[in-house]
Design a protein around this motif. Structure first.
Motif, short mmCIF file in Angstrom:
data_model
loop_
_atom_site.label_atom_id
_atom_site.label_comp_id
_atom_site.label_asym_id
_atom_site.label_seq_id
_atom_site.Cartn_x
_atom_site.Cartn_y
_atom_site.Cartn_z
N VAL A 88 -1.35 -8.78 5.95
CA VAL A 88 -2.60 -8.56 5.22
C VAL A 88 -3.05 -9.93 4.73
O VAL A 88 -2.36 -10.55 3.91
CB VAL A 88 -2.39 -7.58 4.04
CG1 VAL A 88 -3.60 -7.56 3.12
CG2 VAL A 88 -2.10 -6.19 4.57
N GLY A 91 -2.14 -11.74 1.49
CA GLY A 91 -1.15 -10.87 0.86
C GLY A 91 -1.86 -9.86 -0.02
O GLY A 91 -2.97 -9.46 0.26
N ALA A 92 -1.22 -9.45 -1.08
CA ALA A 92 -1.90 -8.55 -2.01
C ALA A 92 -2.77 -9.39 -2.94
O ALA A 92 -3.66 -8.89 -3.60
CB ALA A 92 -0.88 -7.73 -2.77
N ARG A 95 -5.74 -8.69 -5.80
CA ARG A 95 -6.14 -7.28 -5.78
C ARG A 95 -4.92 -6.42 -5.47
O ARG A 95 -3.87 -6.92 -5.08
CB ARG A 95 -7.22 -7.07 -4.74
CG ARG A 95 -6.78 -7.46 -3.33
CD ARG A 95 -7.95 -7.49 -2.37
NE ARG A 95 -7.43 -7.52 -1.01
CZ ARG A 95 -6.87 -8.59 -0.45
NH1 ARG A 95 -6.75 -9.71 -1.11
NH2 ARG A 95 -6.43 -8.54 0.80
N ALA A 96 -5.11 -5.14 -5.65
CA ALA A 96 -4.00 -4.21 -5.37
C ALA A 96 -3.73 -4.21 -3.87
O ALA A 96 -4.65 -4.37 -3.07
CB ALA A 96 -4.39 -2.81 -5.84
N ALA A 97 -2.47 -4.04 -3.52
CA ALA A 97 -2.12 -3.95 -2.10
C ALA A 97 -2.81 -2.72 -1.51
O ALA A 97 -2.98 -1.72 -2.19
CB ALA A 97 -0.61 -3.81 -1.95
N TRP A 101 0.71 0.12 2.44
CA TRP A 101 1.30 -1.19 2.80
C TRP A 101 2.13 -1.67 1.62
O TRP A 101 1.67 -1.65 0.48
CB TRP A 101 0.19 -2.19 3.11
CG TRP A 101 0.65 -3.56 3.52
CD1 TRP A 101 1.06 -3.96 4.76
CD2 TRP A 101 0.71 -4.75 2.70
NE1 TRP A 101 1.37 -5.30 4.76
CE2 TRP A 101 1.16 -5.81 3.51
CE3 TRP A 101 0.42 -5.01 1.36
CZ2 TRP A 101 1.34 -7.12 3.03
CZ3 TRP A 101 0.60 -6.31 0.87
CH2 TRP A 101 1.05 -7.35 1.71
N ARG A 102 3.37 -2.08 1.89
CA ARG A 102 4.25 -2.57 0.83
C ARG A 102 4.65 -4.01 1.14
O ARG A 102 5.22 -4.29 2.20
CB ARG A 102 5.51 -1.69 0.76
CG ARG A 102 6.48 -2.11 -0.33
CD ARG A 102 7.62 -1.11 -0.46
NE ARG A 102 8.48 -1.03 0.71
CZ ARG A 102 9.47 -1.89 0.96
NH1 ARG A 102 9.71 -2.91 0.18
NH2 ARG A 102 10.22 -1.72 2.05
N GLN A 103 4.32 -4.89 0.23
CA GLN A 103 4.58 -6.31 0.45
C GLN A 103 6.06 -6.60 0.58
O GLN A 103 6.87 -6.09 -0.20
CB GLN A 103 3.99 -7.11 -0.71
CG GLN A 103 4.10 -8.61 -0.52
CD GLN A 103 3.37 -9.38 -1.62
OE1 GLN A 103 3.11 -8.84 -2.70
NE2 GLN A 103 3.03 -10.61 -1.34
N ALA A 107 2.18 -12.63 2.90
CA ALA A 107 1.18 -11.75 3.51
C ALA A 107 1.82 -10.66 4.37
O ALA A 107 1.12 -9.82 4.91
CB ALA A 107 0.22 -12.59 4.36
N GLY A 109 4.12 -7.38 5.21
CA GLY A 109 4.58 -6.17 4.54
C GLY A 109 4.86 -5.05 5.52
O GLY A 109 4.60 -5.16 6.72
N ALA A 123 -8.01 -3.61 6.07
CA ALA A 123 -7.23 -4.63 5.35
C ALA A 123 -6.29 -5.42 6.27
O ALA A 123 -5.90 -6.54 5.95
CB ALA A 123 -6.41 -3.97 4.25
#
Length: 193
Positions: A88, A91-92, A95-97, A101-103, A107, A109, A123
């Motif tokens: 992404v 990365g997050a 802003r919120a991810a 998607w989990r980091q 960038a 995740g 995204a």
């Protein structure tokens, strides 16, 4: 954590197989570590494309998968399960991810493949789908590192989405400094030297 020696986490780094690594599962493998702590390690092999199209096994995700749009063999464990790794951009950041998607690192995740692909579509910079993963029990990876089986190097977001994964092993080594860059020229079969 009391009484435990803390493992310095290699999450987000690459393990690059050394020419000395004898396990055929990992010959010239480039592994992205998604998790590494005292309980063990988990990663995916970035340079093992399969002939299977993502669209054939995961409806809706095929359009989001980068070139080549195939499933990659992430490692010898749980070959019947799929893992999605996505970059992404930024990365997050602040802003919120994005949902689903989990980091893991920067960038990079993990994608929830149960989520509707359209939630993530806008995204995602790039997506790779892996069948299976590489796993190590507590201390096992540390032993392999001590034995000289792997080089540990920094990952770059582009490694996940390399359009020519068969060149990744050399490319990652080539961008290192000193001796590691020399290893990139190591012949496929040293007996031919």
């Amino acid at each position: 954590m009391s009484g435990m020696t803390e493992v310095s986490s290699l999450t987000g780094r690459l393990l690059v197989a050394t020419p000395a690594l004898a396990d055929p599962n990992f010959d010239r493998a480039v592994v992205l570590l998604l998790d590494h702590d005292e309980e063990g390690s988990l990663g995916v092999v970035l340079n093992r494309p399969t002939p299977v199209d993502v669209a054939d096994i995961l409806e809706g995700w095929g359009d989001l998968a980068g070139e080549p749009g195939v499933v990659f063999q992430g490692g010898p464990v749980s070959l019947d399960s799929a893992l999605g790794v996505a970059v992404v951009p930024g990365g997050a950041g602040n802003r919120a991810a994005p949902l689903g998607w989990r980091q893991v690192h920067g960038a990079i995740g993990l994608v929830d493949l149960e989520a509707p692909p359209e939630l993530l579509a806008s995204a995602l910079g790039s997506l790779r789908i892996f069948a299976g993963y590489a796993g190590w029990g507590p201390g096992q990876l540390e032993e392999e590192l001590a034995d000289g089986a792997w080089y540990v190097v920094e990952s770059e977001p582009g490694d996940v989405s390399s359009p020519v994964p068969e060149r990744l092993w050399r490319e990652v080594l080539r961008r290192q400094r000193g001796e590691l860059a020399m290893v990139a020229t190591y012949p496929d079969d040293p007996s031919l030297n």
